[in-house]
Design an enzyme around this catalytic site. Structure first.
Site, PDB file in Angstrom:
ATOM      1  CE1 TYR A  32      15.715  44.360 -25.642  1.00 21.40           C
ATOM      2  CE2 TYR A  32      16.301  42.092 -26.898  1.00 21.40           C
ATOM      3  CZ  TYR A  32      15.475  42.704 -26.031  1.00 21.40           C
ATOM      4  OH  TYR A  32      15.495  41.900 -25.075  1.00 21.40           O
ATOM      5  CG  LEU A  33      24.726  46.723 -25.513  1.00 17.46           C
ATOM      6  CD1 LEU A  33      25.688  48.178 -24.603  1.00 17.46           C
ATOM      7  CD2 LEU A  33      24.942  47.535 -27.302  1.00 17.46           C
ATOM      8  CG  HIS A  37      26.331  44.223 -29.551  1.00 18.88           C
ATOM      9  ND1 HIS A  37      24.627  43.212 -28.582  1.00 18.88           N
ATOM     10  CD2 HIS A  37      25.812  44.800 -30.393  1.00 18.88           C
ATOM     11  CE1 HIS A  37      24.070  43.910 -30.413  1.00 18.88           C
ATOM     12  NE2 HIS A  37      25.058  44.690 -30.699  1.00 18.88           N
ATOM     13  CG  MET A 184      24.526  35.174 -29.054  1.00 16.61           C
ATOM     14  SD  MET A 184      25.082  35.954 -27.506  1.00 16.61           S
ATOM     15  CE  MET A 184      25.055  34.572 -26.251  1.00 16.61           C
ATOM     16  CB  SER A 185      20.764  38.442 -33.648  1.00 17.28           C
ATOM     17  OG  SER A 185      20.215  39.828 -34.671  1.00 17.28           O
ATOM     18  CB  SER A 186      19.394  43.000 -30.820  1.00 18.88           C
ATOM     19  OG  SER A 186      20.829  43.046 -31.372  1.00 18.88           O
TER      20      SER A 186
END
Ligand code: AMP
Length: 281
Positions: A32-33, A37, A184-186
């Site tokens: 879930y880039l 990432h 940012m985070s999935s």
């Protein structure tokens, strides 16, 4: 780009690459880039010949009541992003490939794995170090890239690499943020619009902490109180911890005399968010 699903195929590929003396940079992910990432991929590109990414939602690092089954997944999009970013090898194994029925061996870094996030997620880091050790053995990378967003994970992996003599450089990469400052985070996808907007207070509180320390504040309690007060304004939130620690040992400091890392974990709606800031004194 070579997309590989099986360990035996990956081993052959790595053997060939090693014979040609190419340096390998590994970026382990759960997919879930997002831009966080991709920044690791870009850092690896600057330093390594071959860019290897793994996508594996690792079941052993999730607790029983955690979000393993609903963790966001979009392999098609991830594959497209890896092609676009010129990844050379994308490894997407199944859980049964990584953990066959007779699997029994775990890697665990003592002490560091049981504090901070390890307190509320008791088995989490044991799962992380086990899967990362397996990936290190499979890819034999020269360098491996980890985000400083997961700062405790980064320190634990550095300790594991040193203790087990993996000949791998562990590279910590800066935290990439949304335009409102939220790391940012999935898992940000779990947030409602209001939660997402107000979760920007986490980063705002870290910036305010930095300002206080630069102005001479030495008492961690005063900083923590200020952060608690700010985080109370995030709807549906509950603080897990706010700690001010030595950046190497992760031990809490009694007074801010040298560089410190401020670490925050906070439940917001259905998400558990983490963030941190290294402050040079
Ligand atoms: P994950 O897919 O969440 O397991 O993350 C894979 C890698 O990406 C880990 O090394 C994370 O620390 C890193 N990462 C995740 N989010 C960010 C971010 N916002 N900035 C920098 N690195 C990140």
């Amino acid at each position: 780009m070579k997309t590989i699903n099986h360990i035996e195929v990956l081993k052959k590929e790595i053997k060939t690459l090693k014979l040609s003396n190419k340096s390998i940079g590994l970026i382990p992910t759960m997919g879930y880039l997002h831009e966080g990432h991709l920044s690791l991929i870009n850092s690896a590109k600057e330093e390594c010949d071959i860019i290897a990414v793994s996508i594996f939602v690792n079941p052993t690092q999730f607790g029983e009541n955690e979000d393993f089954s609903i963790y966001p997944r979009d392999l098609k999009r991830d594959i497209g992003l890896c092609i676009k970013h010129k990844v050379d090898i994308l490894f997407i194994p199944s859980a049964s490939e990584m953990y066959p029925p007779d699997f029994k061996t775990y890697v665990e870094v003592n002490k560091l794995s049981y504090i901070l996030c390890g307190k509320s997620r008791p088995e989490h880091f044991k799962g992380v170090t086990t899967i990362v050790a397996k990936l290190f053995n499979l890819f034999k990378p020269d360098k491996a890239y980890f985000g400083l967003k997961d700062y405790q994970q980064y320190i634990i992996i550095k300790n594991m690499t040193r203790d087990l003599n993996f000949p791998i450089d562990i590279i910590g990469c800066p935290i990439i943020r949304e335009s409102n400052g939220l790391a940012m985070s999935s898992r940000n996808i779990y947030l409602s619009e209001e939660e997402y907007n107000k979760a920007s207070l986490i980063y705002a509180s870290l910036r305010e902490a930095k300002r206080m320390i630069k102005n001479g504040e030495k008492n961690p309690e005063n900083i923590i109180k200020m952060i608690e007060k700010m985080l109370k304004n995030i709807p549906n939130s509950k603080i897990d911890y706010i700690k001010i620690c030595n950046p190497e040992t992760l031990e809490e400091v009694a007074s801010i005399e040298k560089d410190v890392i401020i670490l925050i974990a906070c439940f917001v709606g259905k998400a558990r968010l983490i963030d941190n800031m290294l402050i040079k004194v």
